[in-house]
Design a protein around this motif. Structure first.
Motif, PDB file in Angstrom:
ATOM      1  N   VAL A 147       0.844  -1.191   0.000  1.00  7.70           N
ATOM      2  CA  VAL A 147       0.000   0.000   0.000  1.00  7.70           C
ATOM      3  C   VAL A 147       0.882   1.244   0.000  1.00  7.70           C
ATOM      4  O   VAL A 147       1.816   1.351   0.791  1.00  7.70           O
ATOM      5  N   GLN A 148       0.575   2.172  -0.878  1.00  6.93           N
ATOM      6  CA  GLN A 148       1.290   3.446  -0.925  1.00  6.93           C
ATOM      7  C   GLN A 148       0.302   4.593  -0.938  1.00  6.93           C
ATOM      8  O   GLN A 148      -0.720   4.521  -1.626  1.00  6.93           O
ATOM      9  N   LEU A 149       0.591   5.622  -0.161  1.00  2.00           N
ATOM     10  CA  LEU A 149      -0.214   6.834  -0.129  1.00  2.00           C
ATOM     11  C   LEU A 149       0.685   7.971  -0.609  1.00  2.00           C
ATOM     12  O   LEU A 149       1.713   8.254   0.016  1.00  2.00           O
ATOM     13  N   ILE A 150       0.275   8.622  -1.686  1.00  2.00           N
ATOM     14  CA  ILE A 150       1.095   9.664  -2.293  1.00  2.00           C
ATOM     15  C   ILE A 150       0.350  10.970  -2.232  1.00  2.00           C
ATOM     16  O   ILE A 150      -0.692  11.144  -2.859  1.00  2.00           O
ATOM     17  N   GLU A 151       0.898  11.900  -1.442  1.00  2.00           N
ATOM     18  CA  GLU A 151       0.260  13.182  -1.197  1.00  2.00           C
ATOM     19  C   GLU A 151       0.859  14.281  -2.066  1.00  2.00           C
ATOM     20  O   GLU A 151       2.029  14.219  -2.449  1.00  2.00           O
ATOM     21  N   SER A 152       0.059  15.304  -2.301  1.00  2.00           N
ATOM     22  CA  SER A 152       0.539  16.489  -2.993  1.00  2.00           C
ATOM     23  C   SER A 152      -0.353  17.664  -2.633  1.00  2.00           C
ATOM     24  O   SER A 152      -1.453  17.475  -2.108  1.00  2.00           O
ATOM     25  N   GLY A 191      -7.590  -3.562   9.209  1.00  4.20           N
ATOM     26  CA  GLY A 191      -7.178  -3.314  10.573  1.00  4.20           C
ATOM     27  C   GLY A 191      -5.813  -2.677  10.738  1.00  4.20           C
ATOM     28  O   GLY A 191      -5.377  -2.426  11.861  1.00  4.20           O
ATOM     29  N   GLU A 192      -5.148  -2.387   9.638  1.00  2.00           N
ATOM     30  CA  GLU A 192      -3.829  -1.775   9.721  1.00  2.00           C
ATOM     31  C   GLU A 192      -3.885  -0.359   9.159  1.00  2.00           C
ATOM     32  O   GLU A 192      -4.459  -0.126   8.094  1.00  2.00           O
ATOM     33  N   ASN A 193      -3.270   0.580   9.885  1.00  2.00           N
ATOM     34  CA  ASN A 193      -3.236   1.975   9.452  1.00  2.00           C
ATOM     35  C   ASN A 193      -2.078   2.230   8.502  1.00  2.00           C
ATOM     36  O   ASN A 193      -0.959   1.765   8.725  1.00  2.00           O
ATOM     37  N   TYR A 194      -2.363   2.993   7.470  1.00  2.00           N
ATOM     38  CA  TYR A 194      -1.341   3.396   6.507  1.00  2.00           C
ATOM     39  C   TYR A 194      -1.319   4.917   6.415  1.00  2.00           C
ATOM     40  O   TYR A 194      -2.367   5.561   6.442  1.00  2.00           O
TER      41      TYR A 194
END
Length: 114
Positions: free
Chosen positions: A2-7, A100-103
């Motif tokens: 899982v990847q979270l890419i912010e901008s 159940g896991e935070n990313y």
């Protein structure tokens, strides 16, 4: 994976606006997506969340100024921030929970000058 890419962070004068975006790369369906922030010397706090059914939550200090939205098909969440105040200055983090896991995203800096 899982990847979270912010901008979308940056420097803005008080009263101005910014729009944050967060693209989540995941093979899983996402339920709640949200934005948190952490100012220097303070604990991380929730700013806004949105469920897959578009149910939203806002912390009191941003109600009426910030709007959270999502594109479920693209696993993207947005935070439109208007009427920004110096006290909104913080690092903003995108968040989602999967099985159940935070990313968390890497964080994007928002600085509001007075």
């Amino acid at each position: 994976q899982v990847q979270l890419i912010e901008s979308g962070g940056g420097l803005v004068q008080a009263g101005g606006s910014l729009r944050l975006s967060c693209a989540v790369r995941s093979v899983f369906d996402l339920n709640v997506m949200g934005w948190y922030r952490q100012a220097p010397g303070k604990q991380r706090e929730v700013v806004a969340t949105i469920s897959r059914f578009r149910t939203t939550y806002y912390t009191d200090s941003v109600k009426g100024r910030f709007t959270i939205s999502r594109n479920t098909a693209e696993n993207t969440v947005y935070l439109q921030m208007n009427s920004l105040k110096p006290e909104d200055t913080a690092t903003y983090y995108c968040n989602t929970e999967i099985r159940g896991e935070n990313y968390w995203g890497q964080g994007t800096q928002v600085t509001v000058s007075s």
